[in-house]
Design a protein around this motif. Sequence first.
Motif, mmCIF file in Angstrom:
data_model
loop_
_atom_site.group_PDB
_atom_site.id
_atom_site.type_symbol
_atom_site.label_atom_id
_atom_site.label_comp_id
_atom_site.label_asym_id
_atom_site.label_seq_id
_atom_site.Cartn_x
_atom_site.Cartn_y
_atom_site.Cartn_z
ATOM 1 N N ARG A 166 4.516 -6.660 -6.390
ATOM 2 C CA ARG A 166 5.544 -6.969 -7.382
ATOM 3 C C ARG A 166 5.543 -6.001 -8.560
ATOM 4 N N ASP A 167 4.489 -5.214 -8.691
ATOM 5 C CA ASP A 167 4.365 -4.314 -9.836
ATOM 6 C C ASP A 167 5.386 -3.180 -9.738
ATOM 7 N N ASP A 168 5.897 -2.745 -10.868
ATOM 8 C CA ASP A 168 6.912 -1.693 -10.882
ATOM 9 C C ASP A 168 6.327 -0.286 -10.920
ATOM 10 N N ASP A 169 5.022 -0.168 -10.866
ATOM 11 C CA ASP A 169 4.353 1.127 -10.852
ATOM 12 C C ASP A 169 3.493 1.251 -9.600
ATOM 13 N N PRO A 170 3.105 2.465 -9.230
ATOM 14 C CA PRO A 170 2.310 2.652 -8.008
ATOM 15 C C PRO A 170 0.913 2.060 -8.140
ATOM 16 N N VAL A 171 0.488 1.384 -7.082
ATOM 17 C CA VAL A 171 -0.820 0.740 -7.045
ATOM 18 C C VAL A 171 -1.596 1.240 -5.830
ATOM 19 N N ILE A 172 -2.830 1.640 -6.066
ATOM 20 C CA ILE A 172 -3.768 1.982 -4.992
ATOM 21 C C ILE A 172 -4.574 0.725 -4.703
ATOM 22 N N PHE A 173 -4.455 0.193 -3.491
ATOM 23 C CA PHE A 173 -5.092 -1.070 -3.138
ATOM 24 C C PHE A 173 -6.098 -0.798 -2.024
ATOM 25 N N MET A 174 -7.392 -0.878 -2.356
ATOM 26 C CA MET A 174 -8.450 -0.470 -1.439
ATOM 27 C C MET A 174 -9.229 -1.663 -0.906
ATOM 28 N N GLU A 175 -9.430 -1.675 0.397
ATOM 29 C CA GLU A 175 -10.087 -2.785 1.085
ATOM 30 C C GLU A 175 -11.308 -2.258 1.836
ATOM 31 N N SER A 176 -12.461 -2.850 1.618
ATOM 32 C CA SER A 176 -13.664 -2.385 2.298
ATOM 33 C C SER A 176 -13.557 -2.615 3.800
ATOM 34 N N GLU A 177 -13.890 -1.581 4.572
ATOM 35 C CA GLU A 177 -13.871 -1.712 6.028
ATOM 36 C C GLU A 177 -14.882 -2.747 6.514
ATOM 37 N N GLN A 178 -15.910 -2.984 5.725
ATOM 38 C CA GLN A 178 -16.947 -3.924 6.137
ATOM 39 C C GLN A 178 -16.621 -5.375 5.784
ATOM 40 N N MET A 179 -15.478 -5.599 5.162
ATOM 41 C CA MET A 179 -15.166 -6.946 4.680
ATOM 42 C C MET A 179 -14.011 -7.614 5.412
ATOM 43 N N TYR A 180 -13.359 -6.936 6.335
ATOM 44 C CA TYR A 180 -12.176 -7.519 6.961
ATOM 45 C C TYR A 180 -12.471 -8.838 7.671
ATOM 46 N N GLY A 181 -13.683 -8.997 8.155
ATOM 47 C CA GLY A 181 -14.052 -10.240 8.829
ATOM 48 C C GLY A 181 -14.649 -11.292 7.920
ATOM 49 N N ASP A 182 -14.868 -10.959 6.651
ATOM 50 C CA ASP A 182 -15.423 -11.933 5.709
ATOM 51 C C ASP A 182 -14.475 -13.111 5.544
ATOM 52 N N LYS A 183 -15.043 -14.314 5.430
ATOM 53 C CA LYS A 183 -14.234 -15.518 5.253
ATOM 54 C C LYS A 183 -14.421 -16.089 3.854
ATOM 55 N N GLY A 184 -13.373 -16.708 3.348
ATOM 56 C CA GLY A 184 -13.450 -17.330 2.036
ATOM 57 C C GLY A 184 -12.300 -18.289 1.823
ATOM 58 N N GLU A 185 -12.435 -19.127 0.817
ATOM 59 C CA GLU A 185 -11.389 -20.099 0.510
ATOM 60 C C GLU A 185 -10.241 -19.435 -0.244
ATOM 61 N N VAL A 186 -9.033 -19.787 0.177
ATOM 62 C CA VAL A 186 -7.812 -19.249 -0.432
ATOM 63 C C VAL A 186 -6.904 -20.436 -0.771
ATOM 64 N N PRO A 187 -6.362 -20.482 -1.977
ATOM 65 C CA PRO A 187 -5.496 -21.614 -2.343
ATOM 66 C C PRO A 187 -4.268 -21.736 -1.445
ATOM 67 N N GLU A 188 -3.854 -22.952 -1.236
ATOM 68 C CA GLU A 188 -2.601 -23.196 -0.532
ATOM 69 C C GLU A 188 -1.436 -22.900 -1.479
ATOM 70 N N GLY A 189 -0.313 -22.514 -0.910
ATOM 71 C CA GLY A 189 0.882 -22.328 -1.713
ATOM 72 C C GLY A 189 0.902 -21.008 -2.465
ATOM 73 N N GLU A 190 1.880 -20.883 -3.329
ATOM 74 C CA GLU A 190 2.121 -19.654 -4.077
ATOM 75 C C GLU A 190 1.092 -19.466 -5.191
ATOM 76 N N PHE A 191 0.472 -18.299 -5.231
ATOM 77 C CA PHE A 191 -0.383 -17.942 -6.360
ATOM 78 C C PHE A 191 -0.527 -16.432 -6.414
ATOM 79 N N THR A 192 -0.744 -15.926 -7.599
ATOM 80 C CA THR A 192 -1.025 -14.506 -7.807
ATOM 81 C C THR A 192 -2.195 -14.374 -8.768
ATOM 82 N N ILE A 193 -2.798 -13.206 -8.769
ATOM 83 C CA ILE A 193 -3.863 -12.871 -9.719
ATOM 84 C C ILE A 193 -3.399 -11.635 -10.478
ATOM 85 N N PRO A 194 -3.350 -11.667 -11.800
ATOM 86 C CA PRO A 194 -2.838 -10.525 -12.555
ATOM 87 C C PRO A 194 -3.732 -9.298 -12.431
#
Length: 256
Positions: A163-191
Motif C-alpha cells: 500500500r505504500d506509495d514509495d518503493p519497498v525492499i521486502f526481504m524474507e529469509s530462505e531459512q524461515m519459509y517453513g516457520d509456523k506462527g500465529e497470525v490474526p484472523e481478518g484484516e490487519f496491517t503493521i506500520p
Amino acid sequence: MKTLQFREAIVEAMSEEMRNDDTIYLMGEEVAEYNGAYKASKGMLDEFGPERVIDTPISELGFSGIGVGSAMIGNRPIIEFMTFNFALVGIDQIINNAAKIRQMSGGQFNCPIVFRGPTASAGQLAATHSQAFESWYANCPGLKVVVPSNPKDAKGLLKSAIRDDDPVIFMESEQMYGDKGEVPEGEFTIPLGVAEIKREGTDVTIVSFGKIIKEAYKAAEELEKEGISCEIIDLRTVKPMDNEAILKSVKKTNRL
C-alpha cells in the motif's frame, strides 16, 4: 488466531491486497506455473490468472524495469526475485530509477513498487546465493527496507509495503519459509518503521531483525541463567529505523 507458515502468510498478504486492488500484480521467475521457487505464491495463478501473476525470463534487469515503469503510470507491482542475490542484475532499476524518480520528477511521479524475495544464507547454497544486502539498500535514499522475523509480521508488513506509495525492499529469509506462527484472523496491517519489543528486560538490550531474532531469544535464555534480564527489540523495518524505540530501551537497560 490461526497458524500459518511464513510462506503462507506471504501468499495471504499478496492475495488479499490483489483482491482489493486491480492495479496490483505479481511478476518474477517461476511465480506462476511453479507456484514460486519457495512456494510463496502457491495458488495465486489459479485465482488471478496469467495477466496478474506473471512468469518472466531470467532477466532481472528487464522485469524490474517493467515494474518501475508500470508503477509510474498507476500500477502497484510486486516484483519477486528468486533470491536477492539476483537483484544485483536489476540494481540499476532499483536504485537509479525506483528510488529516485519522485525526487527527480519534482514529485510528479511516485513509484509504489515492492521488490521482494529470499535473502541471506540457506542450506547447501553457494556463496553467490548466500549474501545479505539489507545494509546496501538501507543506505540508498528513497528506499524502505523491511525484514520480518515471523509469519504475523510478514503478513502485516507486506500488506503495508504494497500500500505504500514509495518503493519497498521486502526481504524474507530462505531459512524461515517453513516457520509456523500465529497470525490474526481478518484484516490487519503493521506500520512500516515501527520496531517491536519481543521480550521485556531490564539489564541489556539486543537489537536485531529477521531470522537472527531467533538467535537473540537463545542468547537471552542463556543470559537469564546468569541472572541477566535481556530485552529484545525486533526492528522489523531496517529503514526507516525506529531509533526512538531503541533509545528508550537502552536508557532503561543502561547499556547496549
